[in-house]
Design an enzyme around this catalytic site. Structure first.
Site, mmCIF file in Angstrom:
data_model
loop_
_atom_site.group_PDB
_atom_site.id
_atom_site.type_symbol
_atom_site.label_atom_id
_atom_site.label_comp_id
_atom_site.label_asym_id
_atom_site.label_seq_id
_atom_site.Cartn_x
_atom_site.Cartn_y
_atom_site.Cartn_z
ATOM 1 N N GLU A 289 69.204 13.242 73.445
ATOM 2 C CA GLU A 289 70.192 13.519 72.393
ATOM 3 C C GLU A 289 71.491 12.755 72.614
ATOM 4 O O GLU A 289 72.195 12.443 71.675
ATOM 5 C CB GLU A 289 70.504 15.030 72.353
ATOM 6 C CG GLU A 289 69.810 15.732 71.205
ATOM 7 C CD GLU A 289 70.200 17.201 71.052
ATOM 8 O OE1 GLU A 289 69.498 17.875 70.307
ATOM 9 O OE2 GLU A 289 71.175 17.670 71.651
ATOM 10 N N HIS A 310 46.183 12.380 87.282
ATOM 11 C CA HIS A 310 44.782 12.394 86.842
ATOM 12 C C HIS A 310 44.685 12.279 85.334
ATOM 13 O O HIS A 310 43.635 12.538 84.751
ATOM 14 C CB HIS A 310 44.103 13.665 87.361
ATOM 15 C CG HIS A 310 44.100 13.704 88.860
ATOM 16 N ND1 HIS A 310 43.010 13.339 89.618
ATOM 17 C CD2 HIS A 310 45.078 14.006 89.748
ATOM 18 C CE1 HIS A 310 43.319 13.438 90.904
ATOM 19 N NE2 HIS A 310 44.574 13.844 90.996
ATOM 20 N N LYS A 424 66.400 19.085 59.217
ATOM 21 C CA LYS A 424 66.872 20.373 58.692
ATOM 22 C C LYS A 424 67.064 20.279 57.179
ATOM 23 O O LYS A 424 66.684 21.186 56.444
ATOM 24 C CB LYS A 424 68.209 20.758 59.340
ATOM 25 C CG LYS A 424 68.111 21.089 60.801
ATOM 26 C CD LYS A 424 69.453 21.566 61.321
ATOM 27 C CE LYS A 424 69.442 21.663 62.833
ATOM 28 N NZ LYS A 424 70.771 21.874 63.401
HETATM 29 O O1 PA5 Z 1 72.699 19.975 72.184
HETATM 30 C C1 PA5 Z 1 72.816 20.485 71.094
HETATM 31 O O2 PA5 Z 1 73.907 20.554 70.528
HETATM 32 C C2 PA5 Z 1 71.626 21.078 70.378
HETATM 33 O O3 PA5 Z 1 70.443 20.928 71.048
HETATM 34 C C3 PA5 Z 1 71.854 22.560 70.177
HETATM 35 O O4 PA5 Z 1 72.017 23.162 71.415
HETATM 36 C C4 PA5 Z 1 70.698 23.212 69.423
HETATM 37 O O5 PA5 Z 1 70.476 22.552 68.224
HETATM 38 C C5 PA5 Z 1 71.015 24.667 69.153
HETATM 39 O O6 PA5 Z 1 72.195 24.795 68.431
HETATM 40 P P1 PA5 Z 1 72.951 26.162 68.331
HETATM 41 O O7 PA5 Z 1 73.361 26.573 69.671
HETATM 42 O O8 PA5 Z 1 74.120 25.880 67.437
HETATM 43 O O9 PA5 Z 1 71.991 27.154 67.708
#
Ligand code: PA5
Length: 439
Positions: A289, A310, A424
């Site tokens: 990310e 394996h 989303k």
């Molecule tokens: O790193 C990030 O920002 C994302 O992976 C969020 O943690 C994830 O989308 C969950 O978001 P939230 O905590 O707002 O539900």
């Protein structure tokens, strides 16, 4: 206490001292940008000082909640996705027995996870378990609006209220979310849940050392003071030392960027002990990310050895040379077991008699590294003295700091995740969410 370190011995054919020297200035400048807060995403740098700045009151409150609930419940459901659950799971699974669920004499609740999937079967199975067990819940979402945890929490809220009644259910639910905004914040205030705040300036994937990670980890019975101490000590080391070759986080950031520029587009994080599998899952999110944007970034992948030798071992040995490997190399196990002798030796392994499993595993590890290196794959080793809270705290901070530096060397914003929104929008339109018909 012993600290984690890097072993670069098996990179020698791929990266030379002159390569490191050539990237040194970029790495030092990326570190400076991170620490003086002058780079992209600088409103999300709260994690840098977090281990040193977390308040004692917050830690005490977490411990009080553990005291209040640990005796009372056998299961603790952690509802969250991405950064709101992977860090806690990584630490808990690293520390607990693989067979913890079977341990009926546990002093602390067993953690189960929800909100990280939309599988109907998963929730039906979970509800069947929750019907039979005493439980409590932490619902974790920074935005407070993420669909997966919202759906899971609606199901679990309804279940827990039916099982215990509304008033008792409210005492068994803890919300970890934004200080002011979001649906989860509003529900928690209205229902009177115990609440913890995720600081505004800490993004989800950097939030393991906030209540997001600390509460579930403490609820499983692990020592969050030691975890934070490990992170604190690693922070000192990462910040203090400007010599790339001596600072593990800077060296890691330098190596991965050098290898990327030499065409190694995939990094495989490997473990030889299965309890580190979720460290890899957490790491994949952290790096994937943070760096995978603007058409750039190393693809983070992971394998568990010797299991995957394996299966994927074939590809790593002889497939396309697009990867490098980073091995999580654990020196000492928590327990010992030796190979017993067998008079008949029908299985032919009497040559191993008296050796511990770790001796055998270390030889498997070295044998693998040498083979992969011969096969043209650069291998970096992260030396981990043993798996405990203190060392995991170090490892977490090491990876986070290196990630910030590495992202700046790559010249991306390591602290946003605009790409996560695309699916989303489609999902909301397909599901008929108001306001999404024309998206
Ligand atoms: O790193 C990030 O920002 C994302 O992976 C969020 O943690 C994830 O989308 C969950 O978001 P939230 O905590 O707002 O539900």
């Amino acid at each position: 206490m012993k600290t984690i370190g890097l072993n670069t011995e098996h990179l020698q054919h791929f990266i030379g001292n002159t390569d490191i020297a050539a990237i040194e200035n970029e790495v030092i400048s990326a570190k400076k940008t991170l620490l003086d807060g002058s780079g992209k995403g600088n409103d999300f740098l709260g994690w840098v000082n977090l281990p040193a700045e977390i308040s004692q009151d917050e830690i005490n409150n977490i411990k009080k909640d553990v005291e209040r609930l640990a005796d009372k419940v056998r299961l603790f459901v952690v509802v969250g996705i991405g950064g709101s659950y992977l860090g806690a799971r990584a630490v808990i699974e690293a520390l607990q027995s693989e067979f913890a669920m079977q341990d009926t004499g546990r002093k602390f609740p067993y953690i189960v996870y929800a909100g990280h999937t939309l599988s109907e079967d998963y929730y039906c199975q979970l509800m069947q378990v929750l019907d039979k067990q005493d439980y409590a819940v932490a619902v974790i979402s920074k935005s407070g609006t993420t669909t997966e945890p919202a759906v899971a929490f609606r199901l679990i809220k309804s279940h827990i209220e039916k099982k215990y009644g509304k008033a008792e259910a409210a005492k068994r639910i803890i919300a970890i979310t934004d200080a002011r905004r979001g649906a989860l914040h509003d529900i928690a205030v209205q229902e009177g849940y115990q609440m913890y705040v995720i600081p505004d300036n800490v993004g989800g994937r950097f939030s393991v050392l906030t209540p997001v990670g600390l509460l579930p980890i403490a609820m499983s019975g692990y020592d969050i003071d030691k975890l934070l101490q490990g992170a604190c000590d690693m922070r000192e080391e990462c910040i203090r030392n400007d010599k790339v070759e001596e600072n593990p986080a800077l060296l890691y950031a330098a190596i991965r960027n050098l290898l990327y520029r030499k065409g190694r587009k995939v990094e495989i994080l490997e473990n030889f002990v299965p309890q580190l599998k979720y460290i890899s899952e957490w790491w994949k999110q952290l790096y994937g990310e943070s760096e995978g944007k603007e058409g750039k970034g190393i693809l983070p992948h992971s394998l568990s050895f010797t299991t995957d030798l394996h299966s994927m071992g074939q590809y790593v040995q002889e497939g396309e040379r697009l990867m490098f490997e980073t091995v999580l190399s654990v020196e000492r196990p928590q327990q010992r077991i030796e190979i017993p002798s067998d008079e008949k030796n029908l299985d032919g392994i009497n040559y191993l008699v008296g050796k511990t499993l770790t001796e055998i595993n270390h030889n498997a590890e070295l044998g693998t590294i040498l083979a992969h290196c011969d096969g043209g794959v650069p291998v970096l080793r992260i030396l981990i003295p043993e798996v405990n809270e203190y060392v995991l705290g170090q490892l977490i901070y090491f990876f986070e700091f290196a990630c910030g530096v590495s992202g700046y060397v790559l010249q991306v914003n390591p602290f946003d995740q605009p790409g996560v929104e695309a699916y989303k929008k489609n999902m909301f339109r397909l599901l008929g969410k108001p306001g999404y018909a024309d998206k």
